[in-house]
Write a protein that holds these residues in place. Structure first.
Motif, PDB file in Angstrom:
ATOM      1  N   GLY A 130     -16.057 -27.334 -42.893  1.00 37.22           N
ATOM      2  CA  GLY A 130     -15.750 -28.373 -43.576  1.00 37.22           C
ATOM      3  C   GLY A 130     -15.434 -29.728 -42.785  1.00 37.22           C
ATOM      4  O   GLY A 130     -14.683 -28.432 -41.467  1.00 37.22           O
ATOM      5  N   LYS A 131     -15.417 -30.348 -42.708  1.00 41.87           N
ATOM      6  CA  LYS A 131     -15.287 -31.915 -42.846  1.00 41.87           C
ATOM      7  C   LYS A 131     -13.596 -31.890 -43.417  1.00 41.87           C
ATOM      8  O   LYS A 131     -13.379 -31.359 -44.262  1.00 41.87           O
ATOM      9  N   PHE A 132     -12.315 -32.319 -41.993  1.00 39.83           N
ATOM     10  CA  PHE A 132     -10.853 -32.165 -42.620  1.00 39.83           C
ATOM     11  C   PHE A 132     -11.176 -33.158 -43.971  1.00 39.83           C
ATOM     12  O   PHE A 132     -11.085 -34.664 -43.652  1.00 39.83           O
ATOM     13  N   GLN A 133     -10.623 -33.001 -45.265  1.00 41.41           N
ATOM     14  CA  GLN A 133     -10.545 -33.391 -46.816  1.00 41.41           C
ATOM     15  C   GLN A 133      -8.609 -34.781 -46.267  1.00 41.41           C
ATOM     16  O   GLN A 133      -8.799 -35.042 -46.773  1.00 41.41           O
ATOM     17  N   ALA A 134      -7.889 -33.924 -45.452  1.00 39.92           N
ATOM     18  CA  ALA A 134      -6.799 -34.661 -45.725  1.00 39.92           C
ATOM     19  C   ALA A 134      -5.901 -33.845 -44.315  1.00 39.92           C
ATOM     20  O   ALA A 134      -6.239 -32.789 -43.893  1.00 39.92           O
ATOM     21  N   VAL A 135      -4.448 -34.858 -44.120  1.00 42.65           N
ATOM     22  CA  VAL A 135      -4.281 -34.348 -42.543  1.00 42.65           C
ATOM     23  C   VAL A 135      -2.390 -34.888 -42.935  1.00 42.65           C
ATOM     24  O   VAL A 135      -2.686 -35.503 -43.794  1.00 42.65           O
ATOM     25  N   ASP A 136      -1.548 -34.231 -42.295  1.00 43.81           N
ATOM     26  CA  ASP A 136       0.108 -34.864 -42.881  1.00 43.81           C
ATOM     27  C   ASP A 136       0.930 -33.839 -41.684  1.00 43.81           C
ATOM     28  O   ASP A 136      -0.098 -32.520 -41.130  1.00 43.81           O
ATOM     29  N   PHE A 137       1.575 -34.193 -40.947  1.00 42.85           N
ATOM     30  CA  PHE A 137       1.970 -34.085 -40.360  1.00 42.85           C
ATOM     31  C   PHE A 137       3.314 -32.906 -41.461  1.00 42.85           C
ATOM     32  O   PHE A 137       3.846 -32.926 -42.426  1.00 42.85           O
ATOM     33  N   ILE A 138       3.312 -31.714 -40.492  1.00 40.52           N
ATOM     34  CA  ILE A 138       4.614 -30.559 -40.762  1.00 40.52           C
ATOM     35  C   ILE A 138       6.039 -31.380 -40.601  1.00 40.52           C
ATOM     36  O   ILE A 138       6.244 -32.194 -38.627  1.00 40.52           O
ATOM     37  N   THR A 139       7.186 -31.614 -41.264  1.00 46.60           N
ATOM     38  CA  THR A 139       8.506 -32.566 -40.875  1.00 46.60           C
ATOM     39  C   THR A 139       9.450 -31.703 -39.453  1.00 46.60           C
ATOM     40  O   THR A 139       8.896 -30.849 -38.928  1.00 46.60           O
ATOM     41  N   PRO A 140       9.643 -32.774 -38.597  1.00 43.66           N
ATOM     42  CA  PRO A 140       9.552 -34.224 -38.292  1.00 43.66           C
ATOM     43  C   PRO A 140       8.442 -34.773 -38.182  1.00 43.66           C
ATOM     44  O   PRO A 140       7.867 -36.030 -38.122  1.00 43.66           O
ATOM     45  N   GLY A 141       7.215 -33.836 -37.719  1.00 41.04           N
ATOM     46  CA  GLY A 141       6.410 -35.021 -37.454  1.00 41.04           C
ATOM     47  C   GLY A 141       6.059 -34.733 -36.015  1.00 41.04           C
ATOM     48  O   GLY A 141       5.103 -35.966 -35.211  1.00 41.04           O
ATOM     49  N   THR A 142       6.443 -34.031 -35.401  1.00 40.90           N
ATOM     50  CA  THR A 142       7.071 -33.758 -33.132  1.00 40.90           C
ATOM     51  C   THR A 142       5.859 -33.213 -32.756  1.00 40.90           C
ATOM     52  O   THR A 142       5.774 -33.174 -32.017  1.00 40.90           O
ATOM     53  N   GLN A 143       6.109 -32.023 -33.770  1.00 39.61           N
ATOM     54  CA  GLN A 143       5.019 -30.824 -33.167  1.00 39.61           C
ATOM     55  C   GLN A 143       3.931 -29.764 -33.443  1.00 39.61           C
ATOM     56  O   GLN A 143       2.935 -29.821 -32.685  1.00 39.61           O
ATOM     57  N   HIS A 144       3.891 -30.585 -34.748  1.00 37.62           N
ATOM     58  CA  HIS A 144       3.132 -29.340 -35.878  1.00 37.62           C
ATOM     59  C   HIS A 144       2.074 -30.539 -36.599  1.00 37.62           C
ATOM     60  O   HIS A 144       2.851 -31.343 -36.656  1.00 37.62           O
ATOM     61  N   PHE A 145       1.179 -30.127 -37.180  1.00 38.97           N
ATOM     62  CA  PHE A 145       0.592 -31.213 -38.264  1.00 38.97           C
ATOM     63  C   PHE A 145      -0.595 -29.521 -38.887  1.00 38.97           C
ATOM     64  O   PHE A 145      -1.149 -28.786 -38.204  1.00 38.97           O
ATOM     65  N   MET A 146      -0.670 -30.317 -39.787  1.00 39.14           N
ATOM     66  CA  MET A 146      -1.256 -29.195 -41.113  1.00 39.14           C
ATOM     67  C   MET A 146      -2.821 -30.232 -41.233  1.00 39.14           C
ATOM     68  O   MET A 146      -3.186 -30.767 -41.604  1.00 39.14           O
ATOM     69  N   THR A 147      -3.622 -29.039 -41.217  1.00 39.59           N
ATOM     70  CA  THR A 147      -5.449 -29.625 -41.398  1.00 39.59           C
ATOM     71  C   THR A 147      -5.341 -29.092 -43.048  1.00 39.59           C
ATOM     72  O   THR A 147      -5.369 -27.377 -43.226  1.00 39.59           O
ATOM     73  N   LEU A 148      -6.208 -29.737 -43.516  1.00 43.54           N
ATOM     74  CA  LEU A 148      -7.331 -29.167 -44.872  1.00 43.54           C
ATOM     75  C   LEU A 148      -8.400 -29.651 -45.511  1.00 43.54           C
ATOM     76  O   LEU A 148      -9.331 -30.567 -45.113  1.00 43.54           O
ATOM     77  N   THR A 149      -9.330 -28.614 -45.476  1.00 38.51           N
ATOM     78  CA  THR A 149     -10.669 -28.946 -45.558  1.00 38.51           C
ATOM     79  C   THR A 149     -10.655 -28.736 -47.439  1.00 38.51           C
ATOM     80  O   THR A 149     -10.445 -27.898 -47.781  1.00 38.51           O
ATOM     81  N   HIS A 150     -12.499 -28.651 -47.709  1.00 39.05           N
ATOM     82  CA  HIS A 150     -12.781 -29.040 -49.172  1.00 39.05           C
ATOM     83  C   HIS A 150     -12.643 -27.550 -49.017  1.00 39.05           C
ATOM     84  O   HIS A 150     -12.019 -27.602 -50.804  1.00 39.05           O
ATOM     85  N   SER A 151     -13.331 -26.745 -48.567  1.00 40.00           N
ATOM     86  CA  SER A 151     -12.955 -24.966 -49.040  1.00 40.00           C
ATOM     87  C   SER A 151     -11.850 -24.592 -49.060  1.00 40.00           C
ATOM     88  O   SER A 151     -11.314 -23.099 -49.752  1.00 40.00           O
ATOM     89  N   GLY A 152     -10.508 -25.124 -49.174  1.00 38.12           N
ATOM     90  CA  GLY A 152      -9.587 -24.599 -49.073  1.00 38.12           C
ATOM     91  C   GLY A 152      -9.550 -23.671 -47.736  1.00 38.12           C
ATOM     92  O   GLY A 152      -8.233 -22.923 -47.934  1.00 38.12           O
ATOM     93  N   GLU A 153      -9.607 -24.520 -47.273  1.00 34.97           N
ATOM     94  CA  GLU A 153      -8.909 -23.885 -45.426  1.00 34.97           C
ATOM     95  C   GLU A 153      -7.992 -24.748 -44.897  1.00 34.97           C
ATOM     96  O   GLU A 153      -8.203 -26.427 -44.981  1.00 34.97           O
ATOM     97  N   ILE A 154      -6.871 -23.937 -44.664  1.00 31.69           N
ATOM     98  CA  ILE A 154      -5.404 -25.073 -44.481  1.00 31.69           C
ATOM     99  C   ILE A 154      -5.093 -24.329 -43.086  1.00 31.69           C
ATOM    100  O   ILE A 154      -5.243 -23.348 -42.257  1.00 31.69           O
ATOM    101  N   CYS A 155      -5.220 -25.140 -41.914  1.00 32.93           N
ATOM    102  CA  CYS A 155      -5.108 -25.169 -39.970  1.00 32.93           C
ATOM    103  C   CYS A 155      -3.694 -25.834 -39.869  1.00 32.93           C
ATOM    104  O   CYS A 155      -2.891 -27.010 -40.251  1.00 32.93           O
ATOM    105  N   VAL A 156      -3.192 -24.782 -39.569  1.00 30.82           N
ATOM    106  CA  VAL A 156      -1.576 -25.173 -38.259  1.00 30.82           C
ATOM    107  C   VAL A 156      -2.285 -25.624 -37.050  1.00 30.82           C
ATOM    108  O   VAL A 156      -3.089 -24.560 -36.255  1.00 30.82           O
ATOM    109  N   TRP A 157      -1.803 -26.613 -36.072  1.00 32.14           N
ATOM    110  CA  TRP A 157      -1.964 -27.002 -34.938  1.00 32.14           C
ATOM    111  C   TRP A 157      -0.917 -27.702 -33.942  1.00 32.14           C
ATOM    112  O   TRP A 157       0.171 -28.396 -34.852  1.00 32.14           O
ATOM    113  N   TRP A 158      -0.884 -27.204 -33.257  1.00 26.74           N
ATOM    114  CA  TRP A 158       0.103 -28.018 -31.611  1.00 26.74           C
ATOM    115  C   TRP A 158      -0.446 -29.564 -31.934  1.00 26.74           C
ATOM    116  O   TRP A 158      -1.763 -29.504 -31.547  1.00 26.74           O
ATOM    117  N   LEU A 159       0.383 -30.461 -31.743  1.00 22.98           N
ATOM    118  CA  LEU A 159      -0.081 -31.775 -31.278  1.00 22.98           C
ATOM    119  C   LEU A 159      -0.310 -31.927 -30.287  1.00 22.98           C
ATOM    120  O   LEU A 159      -0.927 -32.952 -29.720  1.00 22.98           O
TER     121      LEU A 159
END
Length: 1631
Positions: free
Chosen positions: A388-417
């Motif tokens: 599904g589409k990204f429901q929410a997104v946020d940086f993993i502290t301090p926000g220089t290397q990784h960030f997280m995304t959330l979909t409506h079905s409950g799938e959470i992904c960790v991505w390289w920035l």
């Protein structure tokens, strides 16, 4: 001030800073396309993303006008076409890999393009638009023009493709129809011709459609008029009538899902019902392929329908919704299904690469797989899409290397920035809403729709895990916000509660409490600075009813987790006075609001106007609601609702809106210093934005386009960068200790036992069609209770303990009431059906009962002695509209009658005196008619059609049934007939009411007489029953609802005190009566002496008894004389009394009999009257039915008239459309014929030029010798042989459609090859010996011009043939349209005849006397087409006249017969004599003309005639023998020749075999040389081509130079020749 100026200068110097797109992450929602063999592309939001299959590198192309619509690729030209989705969209053509715009196509489409498709051959692009045009257009995208277009309103198409083998064919398919469009071309004019495919039924069978417009098999109805098509009956007159079918006549057809072309120009169609169809591309014949069943693992799966089809050799590849790819092996009208490939998800799209070595497979959620064919096939995942589409997104502290995304079905992904590559995934398996990362630890909070908050540890980025879960409430979580220092987590729910949770993992994310705010929470803003020990929270919510916004602010101390019990009550609600909660309201609505870091003002984004406002907070404390006024307003230059965010240092105000633009502003001046359009308003703009702590990285998430954009600064420096970087360093230092402790705790925290599911399990669960997501529940079997409910239960338990007694009393009262109601319902169930009440009848609706009573006023009357029941007519009051309509018709009829009278008077009047007299007489007659109450019609009953006159109804205003021709007359007649029915019913109801009243009177009279009868029966002491008539329930139904006292069986409930009071009153009344009785001596004496009466009545004689004397008790012997006298007196009195008794008894019996007879007579008279009323009721019903029958006939005639009018309108509209189409086709034919004539003239001119060049060849080379001219002419006629390029055998075998170059490109390449071959022929080595090089060069130029001209002639001839074909098809279309027009004219003529016949052929109703006409054999004739309706007397008079005239005619005929008989005899004798004379003359003539031949003479003169004949026969036999001998000799010679030819044939066979062996060896040698040439590298080929081009160029320059020198020499030689010629002329000198 100095600091402010410094900031302004710093921001001014940083004005060059801007944002750019670093990468875009999104997954395909449309089909993925190949651009070339190694690159695929798909649209995503505002971008078209290109992915290299080998390196997986991404390239992004942004659409400047918003969201990308549909995409198509052209592989031969390596271009990409896509449309935008703005108003009046455009189509852009970009080249790949340069991504430069080739052209921009602009049409007349208003809203959107739904399909784009490139042709496999040529530069053609087809586009299809949706609402409102539904237009198919063909473009030449290279020249940027529309070749042709055609609209088909209301038809949606979901797939469109060109025929790979023929660009002139185009297939459009939808779930309900398939059509094949042919592109016809005439020079530069193009034309669409559409043909629809007739699909079979759902079971695969075919049915024959009937012509809806001109049905041929309509039945003929001789009684009820013409039978019209169903469209006319439905009243359709527009284009919808051409395709109208009733619901019962509609049969479900197959529903196509996908189609694909074959190399034979056929189509394969996949259907939802599981059928596979094959359609011939030329005839459009549909064949349902048979499925060959075989036992395999496929049988255990449910293959429903093919979702996508791609063609391969020997069949097609298809995919369903079960995650499998199947191979359909098609052969001889049947196919067999085999498993080809298994995919984890349902497959939605498949396509082959251009070289058919790879198969692209796209799943439903957007993942892309590449299946590579070969000896070892491989399946690679090119794109792994999220669920599904990204429901929410946020940086993993301090926000220089990784960030997280959330979909409506409950799938959470960790991505390289850096490159947006997925590091890890975790599935919650529950619908999720929001996500926030904690600033003070490597954890994140996820809110769900179920009301839970999951805490995710991302200490290990490659394996995130759930460390805790808080089930707050059953309402969904809408907001999850951490404060800037990560102390508290604020969770906002949909029911208007904000929960405060400790953000520290070491405190197990303890829930502190909650506070209640307005329900519609829009945003939660916090201010948490390191210099303070509090966290200020502001909650924005909307008040849509009032058109305002509410702000609620409260303060949370940092020590709150330690003293939370003081701040919250028993239910967990934080106390408002302790957290210092204040309410603010704004007079306008805001979509977003944030609190600045100084907590002095608020920034708000207005939702209805494009402004950003700031509001100053009051310095003093206040109670209640405080109204905030705008302090500063700045135009946002963004439209639509937006959101506000503050950067980590609080000096940047970031705004996003529905327009898709992100702006970064100075928080003090609100001026924009950076902006970027990352999304568009078509995708509803930006959903959320996140900026890293250092301000370097920005993530922007689209709302509906499913696109995540990473923005990076360009030219970022100066004060703009230094401020945020300094604050970033300070914040990291202040949070370093807390982050260390929390991260250490997270690293040792065990995983919570929650069933999340692995990746494979999640994929399998998603792949199942009917599987549902399991809710996240702990391992405990018991149902989990929300935290707020637990707190509430704890508080309720305490309250229950306090009020347990009162609660128990209330419960017992409720139970007793419910028990009483249940008992009442049980008693109701036990009653009989007639007395039982329905459940809804426990509450009586009096208004509804009264309404039903008013609607139904039916009454019944029964006889007293016979079973006869009479009912009246239940009638409703006529409405005001009906009365007005009736009044109008009556007035119109009166006016018509007056007009008719005046016309008759004018016509018949002879003098003015007569007119005056007649008028006076008419006035007198009118006055007399007004006094009369009943008027009679001039028409007899049998023509009137009913017996309504028997009820005194006026029928004079009715029109004759023979005169009802117009529609208005029929409508007026119906209104009058309804009025007659109403009057008939009213007349009968009046009679019924009189009879009903009479029965009431009779019953009352019988009751009065029964009183006397009962008295007589009592007096006579008879045991007879008194007959008392009563009204039955059917006669008085309202009596059923009245409850009589005797019907009540239950005793009335009397209260004890009331009962005591009644007893006291009775006792007092008794005592008072006794006192009165004791005081009244007169009354007591009367009772004792005279029985209480003063006078003996006559009725009392029967009860009188003479008392016996007292001495009668003694024996007779002891009586005295006096006693004996008294005894005689006693007997005398007794005798007299008995006589009086007998006399009175007889009088009573006579009176009783008289009363009973009177009752019997009166009731029988009433029964007779009611019986006559019953007959009257039957007659009234008969009249009513007769009038209703006439109304039905008139209504049917009106309906049929409307149907005829609808049919006529439809035919006129259809004729208009066909005439318009005829004018268009005629104009097309005229234009095509003109174009053909002009083009033919050009062709003739070009052909003439070619012939002239051929004829003038020898004249141009007349100076050279003749033999050289002949050689040159042979070379002039010679043409080079162009060898066709052969592709590699592997590619040829893989691609089923072969090489598909463009048509224009193919002709250009062929011409280039021809010119290259001509260069070889023009080589100097091919020059004949002894020929001058200058002559050779001139010859080569002439031959090249001739070849070019021949190519032009060929091209012109092909175009001319195409134009002629185009003209022929246009002429055929014109003829077809003309035939349709003639057919419509014919149908209109027939319809008008039917309409006139219908208007004249009226249906009338006639009353016939029963038994007047009897038929022996009942054979009713239904055909009355030649019948007329006349009076019977006329027929009888006419019959008598006919009989008289018939007798006279018979007598005359007998006389004529005798005379005629004599004449015939004389004529016969005369003819006999004439024939005898002719016979004698003929015999005399035959004797004179008798013929005598030589054979007859010889026969008569020759003595031996038979011998002569035998000699002739012998001569003929000898001749036959000689001919037979000659024939045998010729046959022998032919056999010898045949044998010699056979030997010669054997020799030739041997020679051919030898030559074939040599040819095989030569082919092997040629193949070896070809392999050697193909083995050479492309570099040598390129060098060879470059070297050849260089040599050709040098040779061309050399030849040019030589030609110039030769031209100069020729000019010099010509001058010299002229001089010498002039020199040789004789000089004529005058002597």
């Amino acid at each position: 001030m100095a600091q402010g100026r410094e900031r302004d200068e710093g921001y001014h110097s940083a004005g060059g800073a801007s944002l750019s797109v670093r990468w875009v992450q999104g997954f395909p929602k449309q089909n993925v396309h190949f651009v070339n063999n190694n690159t695929i592309c798909y649209p995503c939001g505002n971008y078209v993303i290109f992915i290299n299959i080998e390196t997986k590198n991404k390239t992004v192309l942004q659409c400047s006008n918003g969201i990308v619509g549909v995409v198509a690729t052209n592989i031969p030209y390596e271009v990409v076409a896509f449309s935008d989705r703005k108003l009046k969209p455009l189509i852009y053509i970009y080249s790949f890999p340069g991504l430069t715009r080739r052209t921009k196509l602009k049409g007349n489409i208003l809203l959107d393009y739904t399909l784009l498709s490139f042709s496999y051959c040529g530069t053609y692009l087809a586009s299809y638009s949706s609402l409102p045009e539904f237009e198919l257009a063909l473009w030449n995208w290279e020249s940027n023009i529309i070749l042709c277009k055609k609209s088909q309103p209301g038809i949606d198409v979901n797939q469109m493709s060109f025929n790979p083998m023929n660009w002139r064919q185009l297939c459009l398919s939808s779930p309900s129809a398939v059509s094949v469009w042919t592109i016809e071309r005439s020079n530069q004019e193009h034309h669409f011709r559409a043909r629809s495919v007739k699909l079979p039924l759902e079971d695969g069978s075919f049915f024959n459609e009937t012509d809806v417009v001109f049905p041929q098999s309509l039945p003929k109805d001789l009684i009820y008029g013409p039978v019209l098509p169903l469209s006319a009956i439905a009243g359709l007159v527009g284009e919808e009538a051409e395709t109208f079918r009733p619901k019962d006549d509609l049969y479900p057809l197959l529903h196509p899902t996908m189609h694909c072309w074959t190399p034979t120009s056929d189509l394969y169609i996949g259907c939802e019902e599981g059928h596979l169809l094959m359609i011939n591309g030329d005839t459009l014949k549909v064949t349902v392929l048979n499925k060959i069943e075989e036992e395999s693992p496929l049988g255990r799966r449910n293959f429903i329908s093919p979702v996508t089809l791609v063609y391969q050799k020997e069949g097609v590849l298809a995919s369903g919704i079960d995650g499998f790819v199947y191979s359909f092996i098609i052969k001889d009208g049947s196919y067999m299904i085999k498993d080809f490939l298994e995919i984890e998800r349902p497959v939605e799209h498949m396509t082959f690469s251009p070289n058919y070595t790879m198969l692209l497979i796209q799943t439903d959620k957007g993942s892309v797989y590449i299946y590579t064919f070969g000896e070892e096939p491989t399946l690679n995942k090119v794109l792994d899409a999220c669920d599904g589409k990204f429901q929410a997104v946020d940086f993993i502290t301090p926000g220089t290397q990784h960030f997280m995304t959330l979909t409506h079905s409950g799938e959470i992904c960790v991505w390289w920035l850096e490159d947006c590559s997925c590091v890890s995934k975790i599935y919650l398996n529950t619908p999720a809403t929001v996500l926030a990362c904690c600033p003070s630890s490597l954890s994140a909070a996820v809110g769900t729709e179920g009301g839970s908050v999951y805490f995710i540890s991302v200490y290990d980025k490659e394996s995130p895990q759930v460390v805790d879960k808080a089930f707050l409430s059953e309402s969904s979580v809408q907001h999850v916000t951490y404060d800037q220092r990560g102390i508290f987590l604020l969770v906002g729910t949909s029911e208007g509660r904000v929960f405060i949770i400790c953000a520290s993992s070491s405190r197990s994310f303890r829930i502190i409490g909650f506070t209640e705010v307005a329900k519609d929470i829009l945003q939660i803003s916090t201010v948490s600075l390191s210099e303070t020990d509090i966290v200020e929270v502001m909650v924005l919510s909307s008040l849509p009813e009032a058109g305002r916004s509410r702000l609620e602010m409260f303060t949370l101390p940092t020590l709150l987790p330690q003293v939370s019990t003081i701040f919250a009550d028993e239910r967990g609600r934080l106390k408002d006075e302790i957290i210092h909660k204040y309410l603010y309201e704004l007079e306008h609505t805001l979509s977003s609001a944030v609190l600045d870091f100084q907590s002095k003002q608020i920034y708000g984004f207005c939702s209805q106007v494009p402004y950003i406002c700031s509001y100053l907070l009051p310095k003093e404390e206040h109670m209640g609601i405080y109204i905030l006024k705008p302090y500063k307003k700045v135009q946002s230059r963004q439209y639509g609702p937006g959101m506000l965010y503050l950067s980590s240092h609080g000096l940047w105000l970031i705004t996003i809106a529905k327009c898709g633009i992100l702006c970064i502003r100075d928080v003090y001046t609100l001026e924009t210093f950076a902006r970027c359009r990352s999304h568009s308003h078509q995708g509803h703009g930006i959903q959320s934005m996140r900026i890293s702590m250092d301000g370097q990285n920005i993530l922007v998430n689209g709302r509906d386009d499913g696109t995540l954009v990473y923005l990076k600064w360009k030219r970022f420096g100066g004060l703009l960068a230094s401020e945020i970087l300094d604050y970033y360093q300070k914040l990291l230092i202040s949070l370093s200790s807390t982050m260390g402790e929390e991260n250490d705790y997270l690293s040792t925290t065990p995983k919570v036992c929650i069933d999340l599911g692995s990746d494979s399990e999640h994929t399998k669960q998603k792949a199942s069609i009917d599987s549902s997501q399991d809710e996240l529940v702990p391992t405990d079997v018991k149902k989990e209770i929300p935290w707020i409910q637990q707190k509430s239960q704890e508080a309720i338990k305490k309250e229950v303990n306090l009020f347990s007694k009162k609660r128990k009393e209330i419960k017992e009262g409720i139970k007793s009431l419910s028990k009483t109601i249940l008992n009442m319902m049980e008693e109701n169930d036990k009653l009989e059906n007639i007395a039982k009440l329905d459940q809804q009848e426990f509450g009586l609706d009096l208004e509804e009962l009264e309404r039903l009573h008013d609607e139904s006023q039916e009454e019944v009357a029964k006889c007293f002695h016979i079973p006869c029941v009479v009912e009246n007519f239940p009638m409703k009051a006529r409405t005001v509209e009906e009365l007005k309509e009736l009044e109008r018709v009556l007035q119109q009829k009166k006016i018509e009658a007056e007009c008719l009278k005046l016309r008759k008077e004018i016509v018949e009047a002879q003098s003015g005196v007569i007119l005056v007299k007649k008028r006076h007489e008419e006035d007198d007659e009118e006055e007399e008619e007004e006094d009369k109450t009943v008027k009679c019609s001039n028409l007899p009953n049998y023509l009137l059609g009913s017996l309504s006159t028997d009820f005194g109804v006026d029928t004079s205003l009715l029109s004759s049934q023979l005169q009802l021709h117009s529609r208005e007359e029929k409508i007026n007649q119906i209104i009058l007939l309804k009025d007659i029915i109403y009057k008939v019913k009213t007349a009968f109801n009046n009679e019924f009411d009189a009879a009903y009243k009479q029965k009431e009177f009779e019953i009352t009279r019988v009751k009065e007489r029964n009183v006397r009868i009962r008295e007589i029966i009592v007096d006579l002491e008879l045991e007879e029953a008194v007959w008392q008539p009563e009204f039955e329930d059917c006669e008085k139904p309202e009596r059923t609802l009245v409850v009589q006292d005797e019907e009540i069986t239950a005793h009335k409930h009397v209260m004890p005190w009331h009962k005591a009071r009644e007893e006291l009153i009775v006792n007092r009344e008794t005592e008072r009566w006794l006192l009165i009785q004791g005081a009244n001596t007169r009354l007591r004496a009367l009772m004792d002496m005279m029985g209480g009466v003063l006078e003996v009545k006559k009725e009392d004689i029967l009860r009188m008894v003479i008392p016996q004397p007292a001495f009668m008790a003694k024996p007779d012997a002891v009586w005295t004389e006096e006693e004996r006298k008294q005894f005689k007196d006693y007997e005398k009195k007794v005798k007299e009394l008995n006589e009086e008794r007998d006399k009175y008894r007889k009088s009573l019996e006579a009176e009783l009999k008289k009363l009973q007879n009177s009752i019997q007579e009166s009731t029988q008279a009433f029964d007779e009257h009611l019986k006559r009323l019953f007959e009257r009721r039957v007659k009234a019903e008969l009249v009513t039915n007769q009038e209703e029958l006439k109304i039905s006939n008139l209504a049917f005639s009106l309906l049929l008239d409307e149907e005829l009018s609808s049919r006529e309108k439809f035919l006129n509209n259809y004729l208009t459309r066909k005439q318009l189409e005829k004018s268009q086709t005629s104009e097309a034919v005229r234009k095509s014929r003109e174009d053909l004539d002009v083009y033919k003239e050009h062709y003739d001119n070009l052909l003439a030029e070619d012939k002239v060049m051929d004829r003038s060849f020898k004249k141009e080379f007349s100076e050279i010798p003749g033999h050289q001219v002949d050689i040159l002419y042979k070379l002039f006629k010679r043409r080079p042989r162009i060898s066709k390029q052969k592709t590699h055998s592997e590619t040829t075998s893989a691609v089923p459609f072969g090489e598909l170059p463009g048509s224009g490109k193919l002709s250009k390449d062929a011409f280039a090859q021809l010119m290259k071959a001509m260069d070889e022929l023009d080589n100097i080595s091919n020059m004949p010996e002894g020929l001058n090089p200058l002559v050779w060069n001139h010859f080569c130029m002439t031959r090249r011009a001739k070849v070019e001209n021949e190519q032009k002639v060929k091209q012109k001839a092909a175009d001319l043939l195409e134009m002629a074909t185009f003209l022929r098809k246009r002429v055929e279309e014109e003829e077809k349209v003309q035939q349709e027009i003639e057919r419509v004219f014919h149908e209109l003529i027939l319809l008008q005849e039917e309409k006139v016949r219908f208007q004249l052929n009226l249906t009338i109703q006639i009353l016939l006397k029963q038994g007047q006409v009897e038929l022996e054999n009942f054979q009713l004739v239904l055909e009355y087409s030649d019948a007329i309706l006349i009076n019977r007397n006329i027929i009888e008079d006419l019959n008598s006249v006919i009989r008289t005239q018939g007798q006279k005619k018979i007598a005359s005929m007998m006389e004529t017969k005798d005379v005629h008989k004599r004449i015939l005899q004389i004529e016969w004798e005369h003819k006999k004599m004439e024939m005898e004379r002719e016979d004698l003359n003929q015999k005399a003539w035959d004797i004179q003309m008798l013929f005598f031949s030589r054979d007859r003479q010889k026969y008569l003169n020759e003595p031996n005639y038979e011998a002569l004949i035998s000699i002739q026969i012998g001569i003929m036999e000898q001749t036959i023998a000689v001919l037979d001998k000659t024939h045998k000799k010729n046959v022998e010679n032919c056999k010898k020749l045949l044998k010699k030819l056979g030997k010669f044939s054997n020799q030739k066979d041997i020679a051919n075999y030898t030559l074939s062996c040599n040819l095989r060896e030569e082919l092997v040698a040629v193949s070896e040389r070809k392999d050697i040439c193909n083995a050479m590298g492309s570099k040598l080929t390129c060098e060879k081509i470059v070297k050849e081009r260089y040599e050709n160029m040098m040779q061309q320059q050399k030849l040019t130079h030589i030609s110039k020198q030769q031209a100069e020499q020729i000019s010099i030689l010509q001058t010299e020749v002229e001089r010498l010629r002039m020199k040789t002329f004789p000089a004529l000198v005058q002597m």
